[in-house]
Scaffold this active site. Structure first.
Site, mmCIF file in Angstrom:
data_model
loop_
_atom_site.group_PDB
_atom_site.id
_atom_site.type_symbol
_atom_site.label_atom_id
_atom_site.label_comp_id
_atom_site.label_asym_id
_atom_site.label_seq_id
_atom_site.Cartn_x
_atom_site.Cartn_y
_atom_site.Cartn_z
ATOM 1 N N HIS A 78 0.814 -1.216 0.000
ATOM 2 C CA HIS A 78 0.000 0.000 0.000
ATOM 3 C C HIS A 78 0.849 1.268 0.000
ATOM 4 O O HIS A 78 0.335 2.343 -0.258
ATOM 5 C CB HIS A 78 -1.066 -0.028 1.111
ATOM 6 C CG HIS A 78 -0.580 0.276 2.492
ATOM 7 N ND1 HIS A 78 -0.420 -0.694 3.448
ATOM 8 C CD2 HIS A 78 -0.245 1.429 3.080
ATOM 9 C CE1 HIS A 78 -0.008 -0.151 4.571
ATOM 10 N NE2 HIS A 78 0.117 1.146 4.369
ATOM 11 N N ASP A 110 0.212 -7.578 1.471
ATOM 12 C CA ASP A 110 0.633 -6.188 1.635
ATOM 13 C C ASP A 110 2.156 -6.029 1.679
ATOM 14 O O ASP A 110 2.680 -5.301 2.521
ATOM 15 C CB ASP A 110 -0.010 -5.575 2.886
ATOM 16 C CG ASP A 110 0.017 -4.046 2.841
ATOM 17 O OD1 ASP A 110 0.307 -3.484 1.769
ATOM 18 O OD2 ASP A 110 -0.236 -3.420 3.893
ATOM 19 N N SER A 195 4.426 2.627 7.819
ATOM 20 C CA SER A 195 4.090 1.510 6.940
ATOM 21 C C SER A 195 5.266 1.071 6.094
ATOM 22 O O SER A 195 5.893 1.894 5.437
ATOM 23 C CB SER A 195 2.962 1.907 5.995
ATOM 24 O OG SER A 195 1.758 1.815 6.657
#
Lengths: 612, 375
Positions: A78, A110, A195
């Protein structure tokens, strides 16, 4: 007595005074120093990933971590998805900006693999050592590093420190197929921008990739619950990621339910089953799942955890119980339904900070030098890396001997022990492969005599019988397999004409023939690089050894087995190859072991080869 | 504001030489023993030891954003469980998952709203319950109050991350203060107004209520409370109720009654809850009467203004439309009511009003309702 005790105490206390004068007990100071040393050691490997759209505008910031000196780095899908281009810019704690290119993706998990380009050719990157995330326990300390809230304007990562709150956690897909399986839960502060960044243990080993946080009514900030994708899961996908694949996750083709009465432990039971390898291996509705890929099954979450660990196509052992009887099978995992995650499918929550506030300076300039490491091809993330991997495997294959001129008749003679009947039968087999030039190009023909029975297959003849492709009976298509083996050796990729008929499939487990003395329980597994081919609608998988076999059966780079699917979605003919020997100046496997479905078919020794 | 939390610390009452000896002993121990909690090994072991003493609870809820799950702590081998007195207990189908994955029915033995706790019992009608792992709450209640600065571990099934035999989530934090709880749940004053540990970590998440905090050695300290808002700061408060907690409340006749966690634990089925009090709402009064909320998205038009109310003093008029409160857009009457419910009396709010084709900004100070409930 008490007096002497007090005196002793006093002396000890005096000895401690210097440490206290500096404000900390020596032990604490030592632990603190160790932690700081670890942080300084791993810091150079932490990447700030800058996602840009095609016009070069910053669309988000994330984090990443270098995993080898070549510049390969892990981050979240992402994060890279926020960029509308496979060409990225990354910052390292040395304060410099590096060009980078997207290599491979695992969208469901992911994870994205990117490659940073050295600023000078040949320069090596600092990198983090991968740990074993199965050893992580709740209560362990952890360090998260990265670029939360895009604070790293000087590209120095933020460090947060906290506890591992739970391991082997399952987090449901949030609106999409993006699910976090077998992940590590931490109270270590993870925020938007973290992230894709690394989670380290206190030995400085990479144990996970931070990617998701639990939120509740408090906005997109940390509430003490963050999740990292375990590094062991990523290791399973690494072979796929490195060759530019858009990897898929696995499903078993079965749904499980937890069945229990109050007071009892839950049993995981097969609730429904579609046409799948699991069904062909004998699994049925109502069977109790005992263990899956070596892990005991007591909750549906655990089952989903295990599924999430492996890419589609991998074969893993499964143990089930039916009417008190315990059975172990090896099942090939199917893909997850695709198309649910698309480019617009936003994972939720996507911890990406809005690209406001101070930004790291990125000079606008000429086209990215990373562009030459990117090749677009449908179905691939970056075909450049797949082509490179194909070349490497084919170069290994060519080292065994040059077969490219040997387009004439091939004859293979073998001593055979047929294993598909009550008592094994010792006999012989002989294969002859020839090509005649017809009006519509080459017409291959393979004839064989196995146990004194004749067989013929003309794979390109339009009215060839379906059964001929599967001959001999119980072998799954040994004739076809032998033909395709020659096709690969002689023609390489050109032997598989058509669109999307030849590519590198990453890394998969390969199960060599089990020792009949030890039985199925001693199942041996090696990881092998796999080439995927299609010839006249027949799919094949070719396994290449990544390492020399300690038992001496094969060497790194050798073809150690292949599977040929005579029929789609049916069991293939599996050929296991080993013990390479010199045959007329070229290396060929002397041992051929044929399996099909649940049975061994034949154990063969190549005695004579004639290739023209 | 922070000062409100500091106070009522319990100093040691031992004679000074004894304290000196204790201090010296502590220093020696620090030197001689590896510091518990600083090496990973010991913390992971504590986590392993504590986890089997906790249960996952599943009950009522699952609508309007209310979780249907919670946490509880086992306090006896025959299956008594302490948890927070919450809506998830309002069901006849209350289920307990033990650490080993076994599932059991449970019933509510007694509740004490004044302490915000409840005692449950695992159903043993079908089979005898004999649990190996449990906490001694009586001993925990006798432990001196932990000082601010004490490192703690929190254990709970927040966000229902675990089911069956999956372990609780563990977190770490520090006790920030030991102080009187001044919380509210929505517009209602929190029922427990006694002393709590205020924590520096975000422990009070959905489902965490009834979980525990322990020392780094795994010694039981307190029961994690609800998701409350601090009345003084309007922010979330992370707190845990010590097992020594007790409160004194008046009954109907004004006679004082004292109830404690230990009373509940000791008396079990025979426990009689403190007499009920009128619930004190702390809703702020503005004096705006809106048009009837008849359609799904009725705009917040003023129908009437209560004479002498804050709205009257702010010169609001019928037919004014409220479009923003403190910069937040008001789409309809429901969003206005929901937002206003989060304010306490005495707060000055900024309304933006559409009157005809003009936007007007109006400050308004909220008041206590004229007939506020008695404390």
């Amino acid at each position: 007595m008490l007096h002497r005790f007090l005196q002793a105490l006093f002396v000890t206390t005096l000895a401690l005074l210097p440490a206290y004068a500096q404000g900390l007990p020596a032990k604490v100071a030592e632990i603190e120093k160790k932690r700081i040393d670890v942080i300084n050691k791993v810091k150079p490997s932490v990447v700030a990933v800058m996602a840009r759209d095609l016009r070069g505008n910053l669309t988000g910031n994330g984090s990443g971590v270098l995993i080898d000196e070549e510049g390969y780095a892990l981050t979240n899908w992402h994060v890279t998805n926020a960029a509308r281009s496979p060409l990225l810019k990354c910052g390292l704690p040395d304060g410099l900006i590096y060009d980078a290119v997207l290599v491979g993706l695992d969208r469901v998990g992911d994870v994205a693999l990117i490659k940073l380009l050295p600023r000078k050719p040949g320069d090596k990157f600092p990198y983090a050592k991968m740990g074993d995330s199965d050893k992580v326990k709740a209560g362990d300390w952890s360090l998260a590093m990265g670029n939360p809230f895009s604070l790293a304007t000087d590209l120095t990562p933020t460090v947060t420190f906290g506890l591992v709150s739970g391991v082997h956690r399952y987090q449901y897909p949030a609106g999409t197929l993006l699910e976090y399986t077998d992940c590590i839960q931490v109270d270590t502060s993870i925020n938007p921008g973290n992230s894709g960044g690394p989670l380290f243990n206190l030995d400085g080993e990479l144990i996970g990739i931070n990617g998701r946080i639990s939120l509740e009514r408090r906005g997109r900030v940390n509430v003490g619950v963050g999740y990292a994708i375990s590094i062991n899961q990523i290791k399973n996908f690494m072979g796929h990621l490195r060759v530019g694949l858009d990897t898929d996750h696995a499903s078993l083709g079965a749904s499980m339910e937890s069945e229990s009465e109050d007071g009892g432990l839950s049993r995981i039971v097969v609730k429904s089953l579609i046409e799948s390898d699991a069904r062909r291996r004998g699994l049925d509705v109502g069977d109790e799942l005992v263990s899956f890929a070596g892990r005991p099954m007591t909750t549906v979450n655990q089952y989903k955890n295990v599924l999430g660990l492996y890419p589609k196509g991998w074969r893993v052992p499964l143990v089930y119980r039916r009417e008190g009887e315990r059975k172990e099978i090896l099942v090939r995992l199917m893909g997850v339904q695709r198309g649910v995650i698309n480019e617009n499918g936003r994972p939720s929550p996507p911890p990406m900070p809005p690209s406001k506030g101070p930004r790291p300076p990125v000079p606008a300039g000429p086209p990215s030098p990373a562009a030459k490491f990117y090749k677009e091809k449908e179905g691939f993330v970056n075909y450049y890396f797949n082509e490179e991997a194909q070349k490497r495997v084919l170069a290994d294959l060519a080292r065994l001997g040059d077969f490219s001129k040997l387009t004439g008749d091939w004859k293979l003679d073998m001593n055979v022990r047929l294993l598909d009947r009550g008592t094994p039968v010792a006999t012989r087999a002989s294969f002859t492969i020839s090509e005649t030039s017809g009006t519509e190009g080459k017409l291959p023909k393979i004839t064989a005599e196995i146990n004194e029975l004749p067989y013929t297959l003309e794979p390109l003849k339009t009215d060839e019988k379906e059964e001929a492709f599967k001959d001999p009976v119980n072998s799954g298509g040994w004739l076809l397999a032998t033909y395709l083996y020659r096709q690969l050796l002689v023609y390489g990729p050109k032997g598989f004409p058509g669109k999307d008929t030849f590519w590198h499939g990453g890394v998969e487990p390969y199960y060599p023939p089990s020792d009949p003395q030890k039985g199925e329980t001693s199942r041996e597994r090696v990881l092998a690089e796999v080439l995927l081919t299609r010839f006249a609608d027949k799919d094949s998988r070719w396994y290449f050894a990544q390492e020399d076999d300690p038992a001496g059966r094969w060497k790194k780079g050798q073809l150690i087995g292949f599977e040929v699917y005579a029929e789609k979605d049916r069991d293939p003919c599996e050929v296991c190859l080993s013990h390479y020997k010199d045959f007329g100046g070229r290396q060929l496997p002397s041992r051929w072991f044929i399996r099909h479905a649940d049975n061994n078919y034949a154990d063969c020794v190549l005695t004579a080869v004639s290739c023209k | 504001m922070i000062l409100h939390f500091i106070g009522e610390l319990t100093p040691p009452h031992s004679p000074s030489w004894k304290r000196l000896l204790q201090a010296l002993a502590a220093v020696v121990l620090l030197q001689l023993l590896p510091l518990p909690g600083w090496s990973d090994e010991s913390l992971a072991r504590v986590v392993e030891e504590v986890n089997p003493k906790l249960v996952k609870l599943f009950g009522a809820g699952g609508f309007k954003g209310l979780p249907s799950y919670g946490t509880g702590v086992i306090i006896s081998p025959d299956g008594y469980i302490l948890t927070i007195n919450s809506h998830i207990l309002d069901t006849r189908d209350l289920r307990v998952h033990l650490y080993d994955g076994t599932r059991h029915q449970a019933r509510v033995v007694a509740r004490e709203p004044e302490l915000d706790i409840a005692l449950l019992k695992i159903d043993d009608r079908k089979r005898k319950i004999e649990l190996e792992h449990y906490f001694d709450v009586v001993q925990a209640a006798k432990r001196p109050i932990a000082e601010p600065g004490t490192h703690i571990l929190s254990f709970s099934n927040l966000f229902q991350i675990a089911t069956r035999d999956e372990p609780m989530s563990v977190g770490r934090g520090v006790i920030a203060a030991y102080s009187r709880l001044t919380g509210r749940l929505g517009v209602f004053e929190a029922s427990y107004r006694g002393n709590v540990y205020v924590l520096d970590a975000i422990t009070n998440n959905p489902g965490a209520g009834g979980g525990i905090i322990t020392t780094r050695k795994g010694e039981l300290l307190a029961l994690i409370g609800k998701e409350l808002t601090n009345e003084l700061t309007n922010t979330r408060i992370n707190y845990a109720i010590p097992f020594s907690a007790s409160v004194t409340v008046p009954d109907k006749d004004g006679k004082k009654v004292t109830v404690s966690v230990l009373d509940l634990v000791n008396q079990k089925e025979n426990y009689r809850p403190a007499p009920e009090r009128a619930k004190v709402t702390n809703v702020a009064f503005h004096g705006i009467i809106l048009v009837p909320n008849v359609v799904e998205k009725t705009p917040a038009y003023i129908e009437e203004v209560v004479p002498g109310s804050p709205a009257d003093r702010a010169k609001l008029r019928p037919d004014d439309q409220i479009v923003y409160v403190d910069g937040l857009p008001i789409q309809d009457i429901t969003s206005f009511n929901n937002l206003l419910a989060t304010y306490t009396p005495g707060t000055e709010i900024k309304l933006e009003i559409q009157r005809g084709d003009k936007l007007i900004t109006v400050p308004l100070t909220l008041e206590k309702p004229a007939k506020a409930g008695k404390k």
